[in-house]
Write a protein that holds these residues in place. Structure first.
Motif, PDB file in Angstrom:
ATOM      1  N   SER A   1     -18.861  32.820 -16.350  1.00 38.79           N
ATOM      2  CA  SER A   1     -17.686  31.978 -16.603  1.00 38.79           C
ATOM      3  C   SER A   1     -16.434  32.465 -15.876  1.00 38.79           C
ATOM      4  O   SER A   1     -15.324  31.997 -16.161  1.00 38.79           O
ATOM      5  N   THR A   2     -16.601  33.391 -14.916  1.00 44.24           N
ATOM      6  CA  THR A   2     -15.431  33.994 -14.263  1.00 44.24           C
ATOM      7  C   THR A   2     -14.595  32.960 -13.508  1.00 44.24           C
ATOM      8  O   THR A   2     -13.361  33.003 -13.552  1.00 44.24           O
ATOM      9  N   TYR A   3     -15.256  32.032 -12.820  1.00 41.23           N
ATOM     10  CA  TYR A   3     -14.520  30.985 -12.099  1.00 41.23           C
ATOM     11  C   TYR A   3     -13.658  30.174 -13.065  1.00 41.23           C
ATOM     12  O   TYR A   3     -12.457  29.962 -12.821  1.00 41.23           O
ATOM     13  N   GLU A   4     -14.255  29.727 -14.174  1.00 43.21           N
ATOM     14  CA  GLU A   4     -13.501  28.938 -15.154  1.00 43.21           C
ATOM     15  C   GLU A   4     -12.382  29.766 -15.787  1.00 43.21           C
ATOM     16  O   GLU A   4     -11.284  29.244 -16.032  1.00 43.21           O
ATOM     17  N   ASP A   5     -12.669  31.032 -16.045  1.00 47.06           N
ATOM     18  CA  ASP A   5     -11.645  31.899 -16.653  1.00 47.06           C
ATOM     19  C   ASP A   5     -10.447  32.064 -15.713  1.00 47.06           C
ATOM     20  O   ASP A   5      -9.292  32.015 -16.157  1.00 47.06           O
TER      21      ASP A   5
ATOM     22  N   MET B   1       0.844  -1.200   0.000  1.00 48.47           N
ATOM     23  CA  MET B   1       0.000   0.000   0.000  1.00 48.47           C
ATOM     24  C   MET B   1       0.877   1.248   0.000  1.00 48.47           C
ATOM     25  O   MET B   1       1.887   1.307   0.693  1.00 48.47           O
ATOM     26  N   TYR B   2       0.466   2.230  -0.780  1.00 46.11           N
ATOM     27  CA  TYR B   2       1.237   3.460  -0.897  1.00 46.11           C
ATOM     28  C   TYR B   2       0.494   4.610  -0.207  1.00 46.11           C
ATOM     29  O   TYR B   2      -0.738   4.693  -0.259  1.00 46.11           O
ATOM     30  N   ASP B   3       1.239   5.471   0.436  1.00 49.27           N
ATOM     31  CA  ASP B   3       0.663   6.683   1.004  1.00 49.27           C
ATOM     32  C   ASP B   3       0.601   7.746  -0.084  1.00 49.27           C
ATOM     33  O   ASP B   3       1.603   8.043  -0.733  1.00 49.27           O
ATOM     34  N   VAL B   4      -0.586   8.280  -0.290  1.00 53.09           N
ATOM     35  CA  VAL B   4      -0.769   9.296  -1.321  1.00 53.09           C
ATOM     36  C   VAL B   4      -1.310  10.567  -0.670  1.00 53.09           C
ATOM     37  O   VAL B   4      -2.288  10.521   0.086  1.00 53.09           O
ATOM     38  N   ILE B   5      -0.682  11.685  -0.939  1.00 56.20           N
ATOM     39  CA  ILE B   5      -1.125  12.972  -0.418  1.00 56.20           C
ATOM     40  C   ILE B   5      -1.702  13.781  -1.572  1.00 56.20           C
ATOM     41  O   ILE B   5      -1.063  13.934  -2.617  1.00 56.20           O
ATOM     42  N   PHE B   6      -2.915  14.269  -1.406  1.00 52.84           N
ATOM     43  CA  PHE B   6      -3.515  15.078  -2.457  1.00 52.84           C
ATOM     44  C   PHE B   6      -4.375  16.162  -1.829  1.00 52.84           C
ATOM     45  O   PHE B   6      -4.756  16.092  -0.670  1.00 52.84           O
ATOM     46  N   ASN B   7      -4.663  17.197  -2.622  1.00 56.05           N
ATOM     47  CA  ASN B   7      -5.438  18.326  -2.149  1.00 56.05           C
ATOM     48  C   ASN B   7      -6.925  18.124  -2.419  1.00 56.05           C
ATOM     49  O   ASN B   7      -7.307  17.613  -3.466  1.00 56.05           O
ATOM     50  N   VAL B   8      -7.726  18.526  -1.465  1.00 51.62           N
ATOM     51  CA  VAL B   8      -9.177  18.509  -1.639  1.00 51.62           C
ATOM     52  C   VAL B   8      -9.689  19.922  -1.409  1.00 51.62           C
ATOM     53  O   VAL B   8      -9.422  20.524  -0.369  1.00 51.62           O
ATOM     54  N   ALA B   9     -10.389  20.467  -2.378  1.00 44.43           N
ATOM     55  CA  ALA B   9     -10.932  21.814  -2.256  1.00 44.43           C
ATOM     56  C   ALA B   9     -12.380  21.818  -2.739  1.00 44.43           C
ATOM     57  O   ALA B   9     -12.790  20.971  -3.519  1.00 44.43           O
ATOM     58  N   LEU B  10     -13.153  22.790  -2.262  1.00 39.19           N
ATOM     59  CA  LEU B  10     -14.583  22.823  -2.534  1.00 39.19           C
ATOM     60  C   LEU B  10     -14.971  23.788  -3.652  1.00 39.19           C
ATOM     61  O   LEU B  10     -16.160  23.986  -3.905  1.00 39.19           O
ATOM     62  N   HIS B  11     -13.986  24.384  -4.322  1.00 42.85           N
ATOM     63  CA  HIS B  11     -14.338  25.428  -5.282  1.00 42.85           C
ATOM     64  C   HIS B  11     -15.214  24.926  -6.427  1.00 42.85           C
ATOM     65  O   HIS B  11     -16.141  25.612  -6.856  1.00 42.85           O
ATOM     66  N   SER B  12     -14.976  23.723  -6.902  1.00 43.26           N
ATOM     67  CA  SER B  12     -15.801  23.187  -7.983  1.00 43.26           C
ATOM     68  C   SER B  12     -17.238  22.942  -7.511  1.00 43.26           C
ATOM     69  O   SER B  12     -18.203  23.202  -8.243  1.00 43.26           O
ATOM     70  N   PHE B  13     -17.382  22.463  -6.289  1.00 48.91           N
ATOM     71  CA  PHE B  13     -18.698  22.233  -5.692  1.00 48.91           C
ATOM     72  C   PHE B  13     -19.464  23.549  -5.545  1.00 48.91           C
ATOM     73  O   PHE B  13     -20.641  23.653  -5.917  1.00 48.91           O
ATOM     74  N   TYR B  14     -18.784  24.571  -5.023  1.00 54.23           N
ATOM     75  CA  TYR B  14     -19.413  25.888  -4.871  1.00 54.23           C
ATOM     76  C   TYR B  14     -19.827  26.457  -6.226  1.00 54.23           C
ATOM     77  O   TYR B  14     -20.904  27.051  -6.371  1.00 54.23           O
ATOM     78  N   ASN B  15     -18.963  26.283  -7.216  1.00 56.36           N
ATOM     79  CA  ASN B  15     -19.272  26.790  -8.552  1.00 56.36           C
ATOM     80  C   ASN B  15     -20.513  26.104  -9.119  1.00 56.36           C
ATOM     81  O   ASN B  15     -21.333  26.742  -9.794  1.00 56.36           O
ATOM     82  N   GLY B  16     -20.656  24.817  -8.834  1.00 55.28           N
ATOM     83  CA  GLY B  16     -21.831  24.081  -9.292  1.00 55.28           C
ATOM     84  C   GLY B  16     -23.113  24.641  -8.699  1.00 55.28           C
ATOM     85  O   GLY B  16     -24.133  24.781  -9.394  1.00 55.28           O
ATOM     86  N   ILE B  17     -23.088  24.960  -7.402  1.00 56.16           N
ATOM     87  CA  ILE B  17     -24.257  25.562  -6.745  1.00 56.16           C
ATOM     88  C   ILE B  17     -24.566  26.924  -7.363  1.00 56.16           C
ATOM     89  O   ILE B  17     -25.728  27.260  -7.620  1.00 56.16           O
ATOM     90  N   ALA B  18     -23.509  27.708  -7.600  1.00 55.12           N
ATOM     91  CA  ALA B  18     -23.687  29.036  -8.211  1.00 55.12           C
ATOM     92  C   ALA B  18     -24.327  28.914  -9.589  1.00 55.12           C
ATOM     93  O   ALA B  18     -25.226  29.698  -9.938  1.00 55.12           O
ATOM     94  N   LYS B  19     -23.891  27.934 -10.386  1.00 64.77           N
ATOM     95  CA  LYS B  19     -24.438  27.752 -11.725  1.00 64.77           C
ATOM     96  C   LYS B  19     -25.906  27.325 -11.664  1.00 64.77           C
ATOM     97  O   LYS B  19     -26.726  27.777 -12.482  1.00 64.77           O
TER      98      LYS B  19
END
Length: 210
Positions: free
Chosen positions: A192-196, A1-19
């Motif tokens: 489209s400001t978030y995507e831009d 088993m390998y230890d993997v470190i990655f980032n989790v952020a909510l910006h895509s989720f928030y953008n979905g609600i905004a859309k």
């Protein structure tokens, strides 16, 4: 088993609600345009009680979905900027700048990456700035004092003061009439400001994920 470190952020989720809220806003806006004949001033005295109720529900719906969408678009943008700063600067250096305002974060983080100032003449910067200004007005709403005597005057000064009142509550908080933008206008230009911004930051540093 390998230890993997990655980032989790909510910006895509928030953008979905905004859309989602933006799409609701757009649909309600169509109804508003239909019943007001293209956004003309509504005269309650010349309509029935039922027609007035439909107008009020529609107007309320536009305001509600616009506010929700605006707030979540800014949440998405700030979350994206925070991820960018955290990934690029590292946690320790990011914490030193964490309490900066959104626009300051954008310019500071960009400078750290490129060694040059964020191009403030870009439409992207102005769109984000307008969006943040409207969000701040909504979230940090303050009571306003209205001079009814001034409002009764049919003068340019009275007109500017009236729209200044409106703009201080539902706009980009500009005192000069020519620079004022209502929250509806700001939201429509911000779809489209978030995507831009995400694509712009990806072009600067490839570690930012979608």
């Amino acid at each position: 088993m390998y230890d993997v470190i990655f980032n989790v952020a909510l910006h895509s989720f928030y953008n979905g609600i905004a859309k989602e809220s933006y799409n609701e806003f757009r649909e309600v806006s169509k109804t508003y345009d239909e019943i007001t004949n293209g956004g003309k001033s509504w005269d309650f005295g010349s309509h029935t009680k039922e027609e007035n109720q439909v107008y009020q529900r529609t107007n309320h719906g536009m305001q509600k979905h616009c506010i929700i969408s605006t707030v979540f678009f800014v949440m998405a943008i700030e979350s994206l900027i925070n991820e960018y700063g955290s990934v690029y600067l590292g946690e320790d250096q990011f914490k030193d700048k964490e309490k900066l305002g959104i626009m300051d974060k954008i310019t500071e983080f960009y400078f750290e990456v490129k060694g040059s100032k964020f191009p403030r003449d870009k439409q992207l910067y102005q769109k984000i700035n307008d969006l943040v200004s409207v969000r701040n007005n909504l979230v940090h709403s303050k009571p306003i004092t209205i001079d009814s005597r001034m409002m009764m005057k049919n003068t340019k000064e009275a007109d500017e003061q009236f729209w200044g009142y409106i703009n201080s509550m539902f706009g980009n908080n500009k005192s000069k009439l020519s620079k004022q933008k209502h929250m509806y206008e700001v939201l429509k230009q911000s779809y489209s400001t978030y995507e831009d911004l995400r694509d712009f930051l990806k072009g600067v540093d490839t570690r930012i994920k979608s």
